[in-house]
Design an enzyme around this catalytic site. Sequence first.
Site, PDB file in Angstrom:
ATOM      1  N   HIS A 155      -4.007 -12.229 -39.689  1.00 48.91           N
ATOM      2  CA  HIS A 155      -3.770 -11.315 -38.545  1.00 48.91           C
ATOM      3  C   HIS A 155      -4.742 -11.597 -37.397  1.00 48.91           C
ATOM      4  CE1 HIS A 155      -1.478  -8.853 -41.505  1.00 48.91           C
ATOM      5  NE2 HIS A 155      -2.480  -9.184 -42.306  1.00 48.91           N
ATOM      6  N   SER A 276      -9.462 -29.477 -13.442  1.00 45.05           N
ATOM      7  CA  SER A 276      -8.664 -28.667 -12.534  1.00 45.05           C
ATOM      8  C   SER A 276      -8.746 -29.263 -11.139  1.00 45.05           C
ATOM      9  CB  SER A 276      -9.218 -27.240 -12.522  1.00 45.05           C
ATOM     10  OG  SER A 276      -8.897 -26.594 -11.306  1.00 45.05           O
ATOM     11  N   LYS A 282     -13.794 -26.674 -14.595  1.00 46.84           N
ATOM     12  CA  LYS A 282     -12.831 -26.547 -15.687  1.00 46.84           C
ATOM     13  C   LYS A 282     -12.709 -27.790 -16.560  1.00 46.84           C
ATOM     14  CE  LYS A 282     -10.584 -23.685 -16.698  1.00 46.84           C
ATOM     15  NZ  LYS A 282      -9.200 -23.340 -16.282  1.00 46.84           N
ATOM     16  N   GLU A 289      -1.836 -27.801 -25.349  1.00 45.76           N
ATOM     17  CA  GLU A 289      -0.848 -26.881 -24.764  1.00 45.76           C
ATOM     18  C   GLU A 289       0.541 -27.517 -24.748  1.00 45.76           C
ATOM     19  OE1 GLU A 289      -2.860 -24.523 -21.246  1.00 45.76           O
ATOM     20  OE2 GLU A 289      -3.636 -26.564 -21.373  1.00 45.76           O
TER      21      GLU A 289
END
Length: 475
Positions: A155, A276, A282, A289
């Site tokens: 969970h 970025s 970044k 992803e």
Amino acid sequence: MTLWEGRLGRDPAEALMAFSGSVGFDARLAADDLDGSCAHVRGLLKAGILNAEEGAVLLAALEHVKEELAQGSFVFAPGDEDIHTAVERRVTEIAGDVGAKLHTGRSRNDQVATDLRLYVRREMIAIGNKVIDLQEVMLRRAREVEDAYLPGYTHMQRAQPVLLAHHLLAHGWALSRDVDRLIDGLRRANISPLGAGALAGSSLPLDPDSVAKEMGFDARFENSLDAVSDRDFVAEALFVLALLGVHLSRLGEEVVLWSTQEFGFLHLADAFATGSSMLPQKKNPDIAELARAKAGRFIGHLTGLLATLKGLPLSYNRDLQEDKEPLFDACQQMELELDALGGLVSTASFDLARMQEAADGEDGAAVDLAEWLVERGMPFRQAHATVGSLVRDSIERHVPLAELVQAHPALGSEPLGLLLPGVAVTRRTTPGGAGPKPVADQMSRFQRRLTLDRERLAHMAAHLEPADQAVHAPS
Ligand code: ARG
């Protein structure tokens, strides 16, 4: 010129060709198409439909076309509707009159089904090997991190400490089942449809068994209608890729989570991270992803094909041409994904101290305390309630759990050692469990499994006719 010029009096409309032509994508089948055609020519020779000289001329022309395609010098003509038409047209240009005999006893319906099965077979073996490459990286990383541990979650709440090696191999075993499915699917894909003709077989003395053997298929089709009309082998391949994609998406999601500043369990190597365009600080996990996202694309390809097949009457229908793009795309994307993830997992660094710190909370050993009580005769439900209320007290009153354990009449100072950092994980001793002993055993079993799967794939590849020509699609 079309293949049906005798029957239809006019050239096809431009709009028809633009809509129905497939050479823009099925050129990828060229090497398979040529292999299939060579087998077919040998079949015609054996059947006495071609004499030795005609056979030699056709085989030489096919070889010539193979070279042109491999070198990128093959020129597609405006009328080349699909790769089968293009190859036959070029063979005829090279071979002269005898070119007109190439398609004897054959239809594009059995031809395309043959090509696609050859393609699936080759691609699935290549992808299987790439999956094993990734698994080998996982195993190497699992070995390197030795007895490092981190919180195991259910969970998304910290549950019990587990070895990092155990966590990595959890992904690894899921991939083993994907390899297994892939090999299993190959057994059904490796059946030759050649000789089914348009739909019903032939009046000529062809021998589908011998051409099947020639191409390294395990057997020929049993039913010509089925042979030209089913694409279940494509659907199976797409399912295997979709599920593999789903497994990889779960790995991707964990890489995303673990590389957040909040988790900080994992640092990506610069070469496998992105920056970025605006925010100078970044460092982003784009590969992970995309691995998460591509699963959606694979699932889409599978559902798209199933929707195409649903309700199709026997036998061949042009709808079936829609099987190719999803298959080609899924195979290509999966290969890219496996390479990128392999590089990412291979080069990322784990912050072992941070993982262990996160796993060292006292309540990670709660079930060990309960089991300590069980070993001294307390029923588990009661032990669970006893420890549960100590944990609640510790949280509500801001008192360390160890203090409460020590003060408890059923516990005392004896079990305090269970709460020390790094102890709980060593107590997972059952087979397949998360502690050092079973994990060491698991690693050797995993290694054996990888070796075996490699051998299974090599064995399949060994008795296939490889279509090894690189083929360039028309521009
Ligand atoms: N391009 C077609 C396909 O991919 C080849 C078979 C065409 N057959 C036909 N009867 N039009 O399915």
